[in-house]
Design a protein around this motif. Structure first.
Motif, mmCIF file in Angstrom:
data_model
loop_
_atom_site.group_PDB
_atom_site.id
_atom_site.type_symbol
_atom_site.label_atom_id
_atom_site.label_comp_id
_atom_site.label_asym_id
_atom_site.label_seq_id
_atom_site.Cartn_x
_atom_site.Cartn_y
_atom_site.Cartn_z
ATOM 1 N N ALA A 21 0.834 -1.209 0.000
ATOM 2 C CA ALA A 21 0.000 0.000 0.000
ATOM 3 C C ALA A 21 0.867 1.258 0.000
ATOM 4 O O ALA A 21 0.554 2.246 -0.680
ATOM 5 C CB ALA A 21 -0.942 -0.007 1.200
ATOM 6 N N THR A 22 1.982 1.210 0.714
ATOM 7 C CA THR A 22 2.900 2.350 0.758
ATOM 8 C C THR A 22 3.526 2.604 -0.609
ATOM 9 O O THR A 22 3.696 3.756 -1.014
ATOM 10 C CB THR A 22 3.983 2.125 1.833
ATOM 11 O OG1 THR A 22 3.329 1.966 3.104
ATOM 12 C CG2 THR A 22 4.942 3.295 1.919
ATOM 13 N N VAL A 23 3.847 1.539 -1.333
ATOM 14 C CA VAL A 23 4.375 1.699 -2.691
ATOM 15 C C VAL A 23 3.362 2.461 -3.553
ATOM 16 O O VAL A 23 3.741 3.370 -4.307
ATOM 17 C CB VAL A 23 4.727 0.334 -3.325
ATOM 18 C CG1 VAL A 23 4.901 0.448 -4.838
ATOM 19 C CG2 VAL A 23 5.983 -0.244 -2.687
ATOM 20 N N LEU A 24 2.096 2.119 -3.437
ATOM 21 C CA LEU A 24 1.068 2.819 -4.218
ATOM 22 C C LEU A 24 1.068 4.311 -3.900
ATOM 23 O O LEU A 24 1.059 5.151 -4.807
ATOM 24 C CB LEU A 24 -0.311 2.230 -3.942
ATOM 25 C CG LEU A 24 -0.521 0.776 -4.351
ATOM 26 C CD1 LEU A 24 -1.877 0.279 -3.881
ATOM 27 C CD2 LEU A 24 -0.348 0.603 -5.838
ATOM 28 N N LEU A 25 1.104 4.641 -2.610
ATOM 29 C CA LEU A 25 1.104 6.044 -2.202
ATOM 30 C C LEU A 25 2.384 6.754 -2.637
ATOM 31 O O LEU A 25 2.342 7.913 -3.078
ATOM 32 C CB LEU A 25 0.935 6.143 -0.682
ATOM 33 C CG LEU A 25 -0.404 5.646 -0.144
ATOM 34 C CD1 LEU A 25 -0.380 5.574 1.370
ATOM 35 C CD2 LEU A 25 -1.540 6.530 -0.632
ATOM 36 N N PRO B 185 1.675 8.428 -12.395
ATOM 37 C CA PRO B 185 0.441 9.229 -12.344
ATOM 38 C C PRO B 185 0.211 9.770 -10.929
ATOM 39 O O PRO B 185 0.649 9.175 -9.941
ATOM 40 C CB PRO B 185 -0.646 8.222 -12.733
ATOM 41 C CG PRO B 185 0.065 7.190 -13.556
ATOM 42 C CD PRO B 185 1.437 7.080 -12.929
ATOM 43 N N ASN B 186 -0.493 10.888 -10.818
ATOM 44 C CA ASN B 186 -0.684 11.515 -9.513
ATOM 45 C C ASN B 186 -2.035 11.197 -8.870
ATOM 46 O O ASN B 186 -2.553 11.978 -8.084
ATOM 47 C CB ASN B 186 -0.470 13.028 -9.611
ATOM 48 C CG ASN B 186 -1.482 13.693 -10.519
ATOM 49 O OD1 ASN B 186 -2.318 13.033 -11.133
ATOM 50 N ND2 ASN B 186 -1.415 15.002 -10.612
ATOM 51 N N SER B 187 -2.584 10.052 -9.204
ATOM 52 C CA SER B 187 -3.823 9.603 -8.559
ATOM 53 C C SER B 187 -3.713 8.105 -8.273
ATOM 54 O O SER B 187 -2.941 7.394 -8.931
ATOM 55 C CB SER B 187 -5.031 9.853 -9.462
ATOM 56 O OG SER B 187 -5.007 8.998 -10.588
ATOM 57 N N VAL B 188 -4.474 7.657 -7.309
ATOM 58 C CA VAL B 188 -4.459 6.229 -6.949
ATOM 59 C C VAL B 188 -4.878 5.379 -8.141
ATOM 60 O O VAL B 188 -4.192 4.423 -8.505
ATOM 61 C CB VAL B 188 -5.360 5.968 -5.714
ATOM 62 C CG1 VAL B 188 -5.564 4.477 -5.491
ATOM 63 C CG2 VAL B 188 -4.774 6.628 -4.474
ATOM 64 N N ALA B 189 -5.993 5.724 -8.763
ATOM 65 C CA ALA B 189 -6.465 4.939 -9.910
ATOM 66 C C ALA B 189 -5.459 5.002 -11.059
ATOM 67 O O ALA B 189 -5.207 3.987 -11.727
ATOM 68 C CB ALA B 189 -7.830 5.441 -10.370
ATOM 69 N N GLU C 49 -2.118 1.968 -14.465
ATOM 70 C CA GLU C 49 -1.095 2.391 -15.417
ATOM 71 C C GLU C 49 -0.647 1.225 -16.297
ATOM 72 O O GLU C 49 -0.466 0.102 -15.827
ATOM 73 C CB GLU C 49 0.109 2.958 -14.672
ATOM 74 C CG GLU C 49 1.160 3.537 -15.586
ATOM 75 C CD GLU C 49 2.303 4.207 -14.846
ATOM 76 O OE1 GLU C 49 2.958 5.044 -15.472
ATOM 77 O OE2 GLU C 49 2.537 3.890 -13.665
ATOM 78 N N THR C 50 -0.469 1.534 -17.582
ATOM 79 C CA THR C 50 0.052 0.553 -18.539
ATOM 80 C C THR C 50 1.236 1.170 -19.269
ATOM 81 O O THR C 50 1.427 2.391 -19.252
ATOM 82 C CB THR C 50 -1.012 0.122 -19.566
ATOM 83 O OG1 THR C 50 -1.438 1.273 -20.293
ATOM 84 C CG2 THR C 50 -2.190 -0.556 -18.904
ATOM 85 N N TYR C 51 2.002 0.304 -19.918
ATOM 86 C CA TYR C 51 3.174 0.725 -20.684
ATOM 87 C C TYR C 51 3.097 0.113 -22.077
ATOM 88 O O TYR C 51 2.376 -0.863 -22.288
ATOM 89 C CB TYR C 51 4.459 0.253 -19.986
ATOM 90 C CG TYR C 51 4.547 0.695 -18.548
ATOM 91 C CD1 TYR C 51 4.990 1.970 -18.214
ATOM 92 C CD2 TYR C 51 4.167 -0.163 -17.513
ATOM 93 C CE1 TYR C 51 5.056 2.377 -16.895
ATOM 94 C CE2 TYR C 51 4.233 0.245 -16.183
ATOM 95 C CZ TYR C 51 4.683 1.519 -15.883
ATOM 96 O OH TYR C 51 4.740 1.926 -14.577
ATOM 97 N N ASN C 52 3.872 0.659 -22.992
ATOM 98 C CA ASN C 52 3.927 0.150 -24.367
ATOM 99 C C ASN C 52 2.533 0.029 -24.976
ATOM 100 O O ASN C 52 2.118 -1.043 -25.420
ATOM 101 C CB ASN C 52 4.669 -1.182 -24.440
ATOM 102 C CG ASN C 52 6.104 -1.057 -23.990
ATOM 103 O OD1 ASN C 52 6.702 0.006 -24.103
ATOM 104 N ND2 ASN C 52 6.660 -2.138 -23.464
ATOM 105 N N ASN C 53 1.798 1.147 -24.942
ATOM 106 C CA ASN C 53 0.445 1.213 -25.523
ATOM 107 C C ASN C 53 -0.504 0.158 -24.962
ATOM 108 O O ASN C 53 -1.280 -0.452 -25.680
ATOM 109 C CB ASN C 53 0.505 1.106 -27.052
ATOM 110 C CG ASN C 53 1.215 2.297 -27.657
ATOM 111 O OD1 ASN C 53 1.077 3.417 -27.168
ATOM 112 N ND2 ASN C 53 1.975 2.060 -28.710
ATOM 113 N N GLY C 54 -0.416 -0.071 -23.669
ATOM 114 C CA GLY C 54 -1.322 -1.003 -23.008
ATOM 115 C C GLY C 54 -0.897 -2.449 -23.045
ATOM 116 O O GLY C 54 -1.615 -3.317 -22.557
ATOM 117 N N ALA C 55 0.274 -2.733 -23.586
ATOM 118 C CA ALA C 55 0.742 -4.121 -23.674
ATOM 119 C C ALA C 55 1.206 -4.663 -22.328
ATOM 120 O O ALA C 55 1.138 -5.863 -22.087
ATOM 121 C CB ALA C 55 1.873 -4.233 -24.694
#
Length: 187
Positions: free
Chosen positions: A92-96, A105-109, A114-120
């Motif tokens: 949970a701390t990693v998420l924060l 990204p600056n939000s929890v969601a 988050e995805t990388y390489n166009n969602g791959a």
């Protein structure tokens, strides 16, 4: 008119609230009750320490929303099932930490989905495999609340992985901060 006023209240962000310190209170207890960290309480109230006195007024900053807490707890449950409680708090701390870090990204969601390489590639495998949709257990919910209360006081971890199952080996080159259960935490 009452419904309209209630609807406006729900969509208007609340920046802070006032709280009068009671006997037996601590910043940790107040933070945990309000879903904010001790560090945030100290900062917004211009404190360099945790000393508080009954009767004094504190400003309580805006907390993480109930839906964000639930989403975090679901991810903690999916990622740290079978891990020690301390490992759940660390996840949970990693998420924060990621929400606060300039590279994420600056939000929890935003962090969780988050995805990388166009969602791959997904930042978290439970998002890809659907395990995030499982109901969080009580330990995961409690771990999220504890991580929020102590936000900013961890070891700076922004990654975690299981060395026995990690497919992408770049993660093993990150600076290790702590090992808990089967997870290695790193920054």
């Amino acid at each position: 008119m009452t419904t309209l006023a209630a609807a406006c209240f729900l969509v208007t962000p609340i920046i802070s609230n006032a709280y009068t310190v009671k006997s037996g209170d601590s910043l940790w207890k107040i933070g945990k009750q309000n879903g904010v960290s001790v560090l945030e309480l100290q900062n917004i109230n211009n404190r360099s320490n945790s000393i508080i006195y009954p009767g004094e007024n504190l400003i309580i900053p805006q907390s993480i929303s109930a839906s964000d807490k639930q989403l975090m707890a679901q991810l903690v449950h999916a990622e740290a099932k079978g891990e020690p409680y301390a490992g759940k708090v660390a996840v949970a701390t990693v998420l924060l930490n990621r929400v606060d870090h300039k590279d994420f990204p600056n939000s929890v969601a935003g962090v969780i989905y988050e995805t990388y390489n166009n969602g791959a590639h997904y930042a978290f495998s439970p998002v890809k495999n659907g395990a995030i949709n499982q109901t969080a257990d009580n330990d995961s919910i409690r771990a999220v609340n504890e991580a929020i209360a102590f936000r900013g006081q961890g070891q700076g971890s922004i990654y975690f992985y299981n060395p026995n199952t990690a497919v992408n080996k770049w993660i093993t080159n990150r600076q290790v901060t702590i090992k808990i259960g089967n997870h290695v935490f790193a920054k």
